[in-house]
Design a protein around this motif. Structure first.
Motif, short mmCIF file in Angstrom:
data_model
loop_
_atom_site.label_atom_id
_atom_site.label_comp_id
_atom_site.label_asym_id
_atom_site.label_seq_id
_atom_site.Cartn_x
_atom_site.Cartn_y
_atom_site.Cartn_z
N PRO A 1 0.81 -1.22 0.00
CA PRO A 1 0.00 0.00 0.00
C PRO A 1 0.85 1.27 0.00
CG PRO A 1 -0.02 -1.01 2.17
CD PRO A 1 0.72 -1.96 1.27
N HIS A 2 2.13 1.17 0.31
CA HIS A 2 2.97 2.36 0.39
C HIS A 2 3.63 2.67 -0.95
CE1 HIS A 2 2.35 2.15 4.69
NE2 HIS A 2 2.81 0.91 4.70
N CYS A 3 4.24 1.66 -1.59
CA CYS A 3 4.96 1.93 -2.83
C CYS A 3 4.34 1.26 -4.04
CB CYS A 3 6.42 1.50 -2.70
SG CYS A 3 6.67 -0.28 -2.57
N GLY A 4 3.38 0.35 -3.85
CA GLY A 4 2.66 -0.25 -4.97
C GLY A 4 3.38 -1.39 -5.65
N SER A 5 4.50 -1.84 -5.10
CA SER A 5 5.21 -2.96 -5.74
C SER A 5 4.61 -4.29 -5.30
CB SER A 5 6.69 -2.89 -5.39
OG SER A 5 6.86 -3.15 -4.02
N ILE A 6 4.85 -5.32 -6.08
CA ILE A 6 4.25 -6.63 -5.84
C ILE A 6 5.20 -7.47 -4.99
CG2 ILE A 6 3.54 -8.78 -6.97
CD1 ILE A 6 2.68 -6.99 -9.36
N THR A 7 4.65 -8.10 -3.94
CA THR A 7 5.42 -8.97 -3.05
C THR A 7 4.82 -10.36 -3.07
OG1 THR A 7 5.25 -7.04 -1.62
CG2 THR A 7 6.56 -8.84 -0.82
N THR A 8 5.67 -11.37 -3.11
CA THR A 8 5.21 -12.75 -2.94
C THR A 8 5.99 -13.36 -1.78
OG1 THR A 8 6.71 -13.28 -4.74
CG2 THR A 8 4.39 -13.27 -5.26
N PRO A 9 5.41 -13.30 -0.57
CA PRO A 9 6.12 -13.84 0.59
C PRO A 9 6.20 -15.36 0.57
CG PRO A 9 4.03 -12.83 1.21
CD PRO A 9 4.11 -12.75 -0.26
N GLY A 10 7.12 -15.89 1.33
CA GLY A 10 7.31 -17.33 1.40
C GLY A 10 6.20 -18.02 2.18
N ARG A 11 6.22 -19.35 2.14
CA ARG A 11 5.16 -20.13 2.79
C ARG A 11 5.12 -19.90 4.29
NH1 ARG A 11 5.66 -26.11 0.10
NH2 ARG A 11 5.35 -25.49 -2.06
N ILE A 12 6.29 -19.93 4.93
CA ILE A 12 6.33 -19.81 6.39
C ILE A 12 5.92 -18.41 6.83
CG2 ILE A 12 7.88 -19.93 8.37
CD1 ILE A 12 9.41 -22.12 6.72
N VAL A 13 6.37 -17.40 6.06
CA VAL A 13 5.98 -16.02 6.38
C VAL A 13 4.47 -15.87 6.28
CG1 VAL A 13 6.19 -13.63 5.61
CG2 VAL A 13 8.20 -15.09 5.67
N LEU A 14 3.87 -16.44 5.22
CA LEU A 14 2.41 -16.37 5.05
C LEU A 14 1.70 -17.10 6.19
CD1 LEU A 14 1.46 -16.83 1.32
CD2 LEU A 14 0.94 -14.93 2.81
N ALA A 15 2.27 -18.22 6.61
CA ALA A 15 1.60 -19.04 7.63
C ALA A 15 1.60 -18.37 8.99
CB ALA A 15 2.26 -20.41 7.71
N CYS B 1 10.39 -1.71 -0.37
CA CYS B 1 10.54 -0.50 0.47
C CYS B 1 10.75 -0.85 1.93
CB CYS B 1 9.35 0.44 0.29
SG CYS B 1 7.81 -0.12 1.01
N GLY B 2 10.48 -2.08 2.34
CA GLY B 2 10.78 -2.52 3.70
C GLY B 2 9.79 -2.11 4.75
N ARG B 3 8.70 -1.45 4.36
CA ARG B 3 7.70 -1.02 5.34
C ARG B 3 6.70 -2.14 5.59
NH1 ARG B 3 6.07 4.85 3.10
NH2 ARG B 3 4.84 5.05 4.99
N VAL B 4 6.17 -2.17 6.83
CA VAL B 4 5.25 -3.22 7.24
C VAL B 4 3.84 -2.67 7.21
CG1 VAL B 4 4.60 -4.75 9.13
CG2 VAL B 4 7.01 -4.28 8.69
N GLY B 5 2.91 -3.44 6.65
CA GLY B 5 1.52 -3.01 6.61
C GLY B 5 0.61 -4.14 6.22
#
Ligand SMILES: [Zn+2]
Length: 81
Positions: free
Chosen positions: A39-53, A69-73
């Motif tokens: 939501p901050h920079c509009g780039s696409i992220t695909t997190p790993g399985r464990i991060v998603l879980a 961008c390294g921001r959490v949201g």
């Protein structure tokens, strides 16, 4: 008596591991074909399985860290086609 107690403890630990892995699998499974848009920079992220879980959930979004961008949201999943 000591052996019985030890066997019971090992079975208890085994059951706990199985339950935790089922919970993690159920949290990851619906988002396996999704990517997230920051939501901050509009780039696409695909997190790993464990991060998603293990990421905290709110309604249908997940608390994730952006890869660029390294921001959490809270990010909404977008389904891959
Ligand atoms: Zn970002």
């Amino acid at each position: 008596m000591q052996i019985l107690l030890r066997a019971f403890l090992m079975i208890l630990i085994l059951i706990a591991i199985i339950v935790v892995s089922i919970i993690l699998y159920k949290r990851w499974r619906p988002l396996r074909n999704a990517h997230f848009i920051c939501p901050h920079c509009g780039s696409i992220t695909t997190p790993g399985r464990i991060v998603l879980a293990i990421s905290p959930a709110r309604a249908d979004s997940r608390l994730l860290q952006c890869a660029s961008c390294g921001r959490v949201g809270y990010m909404q999943p977008v389904w891959d086609v």
